[in-house]
Enzyme design. Structure first.
Site, PDB file in Angstrom:
ATOM      1  N   GLU A  50       8.804   1.145   6.359  1.00 23.40           N
ATOM      2  CA  GLU A  50       8.453   1.972   7.508  1.00 23.40           C
ATOM      3  C   GLU A  50       8.224   3.439   7.113  1.00 23.40           C
ATOM      4  OE1 GLU A  50       8.219   1.625  10.945  1.00 23.40           O
ATOM      5  OE2 GLU A  50       8.259  -0.556  10.873  1.00 23.40           O
ATOM      6  N   ASP A  71       1.480  -3.750   9.353  1.00 25.30           N
ATOM      7  CA  ASP A  71       2.890  -3.717   8.939  1.00 25.30           C
ATOM      8  C   ASP A  71       3.805  -3.988  10.126  1.00 25.30           C
ATOM      9  OD1 ASP A  71       2.574  -3.233   6.272  1.00 25.30           O
ATOM     10  OD2 ASP A  71       3.374  -1.192   6.311  1.00 25.30           O
ATOM     11  N   GLU A  72       3.522  -3.328  11.247  1.00 22.19           N
ATOM     12  CA  GLU A  72       4.375  -3.485  12.431  1.00 22.19           C
ATOM     13  C   GLU A  72       4.358  -4.924  12.942  1.00 22.19           C
ATOM     14  OE1 GLU A  72       6.294  -1.203  12.993  1.00 22.19           O
ATOM     15  OE2 GLU A  72       5.392   0.765  12.733  1.00 22.19           O
ATOM     16  N   GLU A  75       8.755  -3.440  18.122  1.00 20.02           N
ATOM     17  CA  GLU A  75       7.813  -3.554  17.006  1.00 20.02           C
ATOM     18  C   GLU A  75       6.452  -4.048  17.489  1.00 20.02           C
ATOM     19  OE1 GLU A  75       8.100  -2.398  14.115  1.00 20.02           O
ATOM     20  OE2 GLU A  75      10.063  -2.715  13.215  1.00 20.02           O
ATOM     21  N   HIS A  96       6.693  -6.883  10.792  1.00 23.79           N
ATOM     22  CA  HIS A  96       8.086  -6.583  11.141  1.00 23.79           C
ATOM     23  C   HIS A  96       8.472  -7.212  12.478  1.00 23.79           C
ATOM     24  CE1 HIS A  96       7.772  -2.768   8.395  1.00 23.79           C
ATOM     25  NE2 HIS A  96       7.888  -3.888   7.714  1.00 23.79           N
ATOM     26  N   TRP A 104       0.849  -1.187   0.000  1.00 20.64           N
ATOM     27  CA  TRP A 104       0.000   0.000   0.000  1.00 20.64           C
ATOM     28  C   TRP A 104       0.885   1.238   0.000  1.00 20.64           C
ATOM     29  CZ3 TRP A 104       0.764   3.449   3.947  1.00 20.64           C
ATOM     30  CH2 TRP A 104       1.312   2.964   5.131  1.00 20.64           C
ATOM     31  N   HIS A 148       4.713   4.942   6.859  1.00 18.80           N
ATOM     32  CA  HIS A 148       3.881   5.151   8.040  1.00 18.80           C
ATOM     33  C   HIS A 148       3.844   6.626   8.431  1.00 18.80           C
ATOM     34  CE1 HIS A 148       4.928   0.726   9.288  1.00 18.80           C
ATOM     35  NE2 HIS A 148       4.278   0.822   8.145  1.00 18.80           N
ATOM     36  N   GLU A 195       7.372   7.806  14.220  1.00 19.97           N
ATOM     37  CA  GLU A 195       7.556   7.181  12.904  1.00 19.97           C
ATOM     38  C   GLU A 195       8.440   8.046  12.006  1.00 19.97           C
ATOM     39  OE1 GLU A 195       6.696   4.263  11.943  1.00 19.97           O
ATOM     40  OE2 GLU A 195       5.018   3.600  13.196  1.00 19.97           O
ATOM     41  N   THR A 209       4.788  -1.100  19.138  1.00 17.74           N
ATOM     42  CA  THR A 209       4.289  -0.155  18.145  1.00 17.74           C
ATOM     43  C   THR A 209       3.017  -0.659  17.492  1.00 17.74           C
ATOM     44  OG1 THR A 209       6.583   0.527  17.725  1.00 17.74           O
ATOM     45  CG2 THR A 209       4.933   1.196  16.122  1.00 17.74           C
TER      46      THR A 209
END
Length: 391
Positions: free
Chosen positions: A173, A258-259, A226, A262, A92, A176, A135, A229
């Site tokens: 990252e 996403d986090e 992570e 990760h 995205w 974000h 971020e 977050t």
């Protein structure tokens, strides 16, 4: 971005030295639940006056046997780590969630954002801004990776899996902060110039996450951070939905996803290291938990509030975005995921570290009520991000 749990040992500053990887005996400690900045942290405005080197900044050479462990993992990393990076054309992008500035309906779309966000409480925006500022300090985090043995990219285009991962992780990252920044700007609810100053101060101040150049410490820190977050963004998504902004909820939820991916990557590296070198990994785990896991935005400053991170953390805790309970539950999750209680064949230091880590959550649980009370009882303070309104 959490209410910070300061685990202070009898020789706190000395214990911050990142060594390879024997840390000696785990000394006595006391817990202080606090959302305050540590006394040795300097205000960002003072950073330019003179250079000071903390013990954690000293360079340590990596033993050859540790280098060999990571070399033996390179094939594993190609097959298990790099697939957790998504191809760019499958990722995205911020524009997927934002008004199209080339469309005739652009102004109407911006007005829709302003309408959706106008009734959201100030305290929510304080937390969202704090998350966004954290971020946006991505250059600092990339430099920490590049300053760590094994993960450092010697040429800038190195093809070893650890360097490929760090560049790919950083590229993912970056979206974000970009997305949250633009959405906050379009909302009209915040003082963007003060936010931009905060970002610049934070990047200039750097981050002292306590890992030195030790990859064992780094994988433990990143696995924890992570997950923290992801929890924070996930909770801001829930609150956005509760306040009626479904689009903002989707944005925060997408970032949280996403986090989580990760987190999975870093925890897989740590899990593999526990398999190959359990004794030194559990000692490293205990060392990081004794120091506590400090969030990377700890040097946050806006030019006015010397305790900005403290105040932001208290608001986040008060809203239930990230709390002392979350900190404890992350620790419990990692202890279970890495089967720390079942490790065997450890040295005396390893056994002591194992006992410490496995017993820590129970000790932390007894302190959570005090932390919750502190968050609720702390007086409201003005935030420049929301035009000095108090929250």
């Amino acid at each position: 971005m959490a209410l910070k749990l300061n685990l202070i040992t009898s020789n706190s500053l000395k214990s911050r030295v990142s060594t390879y990887p024997s840390f000696g005996k785990l000394g006595p400690f006391k817990f202080i639940i606090s959302s305050t900045l540590r006394s040795e942290i300097r205000k960002p405005a003072e950073l330019g006056s003179k250079l000071e080197y903390s013990s954690s900044s000293s360079v340590k050479m990596m033993p050859a046997e540790k280098v060999e462990i990571f070399k033996s993992m390179e094939g594993w990393a190609v097959g298990n780590l790099l697939p957790l990076l998504k191809p760019v054309n499958e990722c995205w992008q911020p524009q997927d969630f934002l008004p199209d500035s080339t469309s005739e309906g652009f102004h109407e779309q911006v007005e829709e954002i302003r309408e959706r966000t106008k009734e959201i409480p100030d305290e929510y925006f304080v937390v969202l801004v704090g998350d966004m500022v954290t971020e946006e300090a991505l250059p600092t985090y990339q430099s920490r990776l590049n300053g760590t043995h094994i993960f450092h990219d010697q040429t800038g285009v190195a093809n070893v899996p650890w360097a490929v991962w760090s560049r790919g992780w950083s590229a993912e990252e970056k979206r974000h902060g970009d997305l949250l920044n633009k959405y906050l700007y379009l909302s009209g609810r915040v003082d963007m110039k003060q936010i931009e100053r905060t970002v610049q101060y934070l990047i200039a101040a750097g981050a002292d996450i306590g890992t030195g150049n030790n990859p064992y410490h780094l994988t433990i820190y990143t696995s924890f951070q992570e997950r923290a977050t992801a929890i924070s963004h996930g909770n801001t998504a829930k609150l956005a939905k509760l306040h009626g902004d479904v689009k903002l909820a989707q944005i925060c939820g997408t970032i949280a996803s996403d986090e989580k991916r990760h987190e999975s990557a870093y925890s897989k590296i740590a899990e593999k290291l526990f398999e190959l070198d359990p004794n030194d990994m559990v000692v490293a785990f205990a060392d990081m938990m004794r120091r506590k896991i400090s969030m990377p935005g700890q040097f946050m400053y806006d030019g006015f509030d010397d305790n900005l991170f403290q105040h932001f953390s208290i608001v986040a805790s008060r809203l239930g975005v990230y709390t002392a309970t979350d900190y404890r539950e992350i620790l419990q999750h990692l202890v279970e995921k890495w089967n720390v209680e079942k490790l065997s064949g450890l040295s005396s230091d390893g056994q002591e570290a194992q006992d410490y880590v496995c017993g820590l959550a129970q000790r932390l649980e007894r302190l959570e009520q005090r932390a919750r009370a502190k968050a609720q009882e702390t007086p409201l303070v003005p935030f420049s991000w929301i035009f000095d309104r108090k929250t």
